[in-house]
Motif scaffolding. Structure first.
Motif, PDB file in Angstrom:
ATOM      1  N   MET A 212       0.848  -1.192   0.000  1.00  0.00           N
ATOM      2  CA  MET A 212       0.000   0.000   0.000  1.00  0.00           C
ATOM      3  C   MET A 212       0.878   1.235   0.000  1.00  0.00           C
ATOM      4  O   MET A 212       1.879   1.307   0.696  1.00  0.00           O
ATOM      5  N   GLY A 213       0.486   2.208  -0.772  1.00  0.00           N
ATOM      6  CA  GLY A 213       1.245   3.440  -0.877  1.00  0.00           C
ATOM      7  C   GLY A 213       0.858   4.442   0.194  1.00  0.00           C
ATOM      8  O   GLY A 213       0.039   4.169   1.079  1.00  0.00           O
ATOM      9  N   TYR A 214       1.444   5.624   0.087  1.00  0.00           N
ATOM     10  CA  TYR A 214       1.160   6.695   1.035  1.00  0.00           C
ATOM     11  C   TYR A 214       1.331   8.030   0.336  1.00  0.00           C
ATOM     12  O   TYR A 214       1.952   8.123  -0.724  1.00  0.00           O
ATOM     13  N   LEU A 215       0.759   9.066   0.956  1.00  0.00           N
ATOM     14  CA  LEU A 215       0.895  10.424   0.458  1.00  0.00           C
ATOM     15  C   LEU A 215       1.938  11.144   1.284  1.00  0.00           C
ATOM     16  O   LEU A 215       1.998  10.980   2.497  1.00  0.00           O
ATOM     17  N   ARG A 216       2.749  11.941   0.609  1.00  0.00           N
ATOM     18  CA  ARG A 216       3.671  12.830   1.309  1.00  0.00           C
ATOM     19  C   ARG A 216       3.501  14.222   0.723  1.00  0.00           C
ATOM     20  O   ARG A 216       3.063  14.384  -0.424  1.00  0.00           O
ATOM     21  N   ASP A 217       3.826  15.228   1.513  1.00  0.00           N
ATOM     22  CA  ASP A 217       3.772  16.596   1.014  1.00  0.00           C
ATOM     23  C   ASP A 217       4.783  16.770  -0.114  1.00  0.00           C
ATOM     24  O   ASP A 217       5.904  16.243  -0.038  1.00  0.00           O
ATOM     25  N   ALA A 218       4.405  17.487  -1.137  1.00  0.00           N
ATOM     26  CA  ALA A 218       5.356  17.835  -2.196  1.00  0.00           C
ATOM     27  C   ALA A 218       6.368  18.817  -1.627  1.00  0.00           C
ATOM     28  O   ALA A 218       6.041  19.632  -0.760  1.00  0.00           O
TER      29      ALA A 218
ATOM     30  N   TYR B 207       2.081  10.818  -4.363  1.00  0.00           N
ATOM     31  CA  TYR B 207       1.694   9.465  -3.980  1.00  0.00           C
ATOM     32  C   TYR B 207       2.908   8.565  -4.199  1.00  0.00           C
ATOM     33  O   TYR B 207       3.461   8.504  -5.302  1.00  0.00           O
ATOM     34  N   MET B 208       3.294   7.876  -3.136  1.00  0.00           N
ATOM     35  CA  MET B 208       4.499   7.041  -3.156  1.00  0.00           C
ATOM     36  C   MET B 208       4.137   5.557  -3.031  1.00  0.00           C
ATOM     37  O   MET B 208       3.285   5.187  -2.230  1.00  0.00           O
ATOM     38  N   GLU B 209       4.818   4.756  -3.810  1.00  0.00           N
ATOM     39  CA  GLU B 209       4.726   3.295  -3.736  1.00  0.00           C
ATOM     40  C   GLU B 209       6.139   2.815  -4.053  1.00  0.00           C
ATOM     41  O   GLU B 209       6.441   2.447  -5.176  1.00  0.00           O
ATOM     42  N   ASP B 210       7.036   2.903  -3.080  1.00  0.00           N
ATOM     43  CA  ASP B 210       8.483   2.698  -3.241  1.00  0.00           C
ATOM     44  C   ASP B 210       9.140   3.825  -4.037  1.00  0.00           C
ATOM     45  O   ASP B 210      10.296   4.130  -3.847  1.00  0.00           O
ATOM     46  N   GLU B 211       8.412   4.407  -4.965  1.00  0.00           N
ATOM     47  CA  GLU B 211       8.873   5.535  -5.769  1.00  0.00           C
ATOM     48  C   GLU B 211       7.670   6.419  -6.068  1.00  0.00           C
ATOM     49  O   GLU B 211       6.532   5.998  -5.875  1.00  0.00           O
ATOM     50  N   PRO B 212       7.887   7.626  -6.554  1.00  0.00           N
ATOM     51  CA  PRO B 212       6.748   8.480  -6.900  1.00  0.00           C
ATOM     52  C   PRO B 212       5.906   7.855  -8.019  1.00  0.00           C
ATOM     53  O   PRO B 212       6.445   7.414  -9.037  1.00  0.00           O
TER      54      PRO B 212
END
Length: 165
Positions: free
Chosen positions: A1-7, A57-62
């Protein structure tokens, strides 16, 4: 599962590349290519705005980007997924994560909206599959195209315009 990070500032070039990808431009309401200078000015402003936020949105990479612009208790969503990761379910996951993130970052927001072009079936499906409700169509005309209809118009004696079918 991915995650969101601030740009962050280091994402500027990645987001510029994604924003000018042909399918993204086709599905955008403003389909003109974005210059690097325009993008940097827009992105620098986005990073300091209090009424908007850009996430990666990150899933190991953007994998994609999603942003919101808040107006009162409503926030408008815009998103895209990089070409290599489309049609893999990431958009649904990203939109779902945003629903939770907005509650943390903008607790006053009570409604999320997304404007999607009629021919962007993939995004329509993403929003419907994540619980959004279809609300309306919007119609527009370019003012330089109004000449064709003016041929059917007349001015009446009171100065008003009459439409002749």
């Amino acid at each position: 599962m991915g995650y969101l990070r601030d740009a962050v500032q280091e994402d500027a070039d990645l987001l510029f590349h994604w924003a000018n990808e042909s399918t993204v431009r086709k599905n955008a309401f403003s389909s003109a290519e974005i210059t690097y200078e325009e993008h940097i000015k827009w992105f620098d402003n986005m990073l300091v705005r209090k009424d908007a936020k850009q996430y990666i949105y990150m899933e190991d990479e953007p994998v994609g980007q999603i942003r919101i612009t808040v107006s009162g208790d409503t926030a408008e969503i815009s998103y895209s997924i990089c070409v290599e990761k489309r049609c893999m379910g990431y958009a649904k996951e990203m939109v779902g994560l945003l629903q939770v993130q907005v509650q943390k970052d903008f607790p006053g927001v009570k409604k999320l909206i997304a404007k999607v072009k009629p021919d962007n079936i993939a995004s329509q499906k993403v929003f419907l599959d994540t619980g959004y409700t279809y609300k309306c169509n919007v119609y527009e005309i370019e003012t330089d195209a109004c000449g064709a209809i003016s041929k059917t118009l007349e001015t009446n004696s009171g100065g008003g315009i009459i439409f002749n079918e």
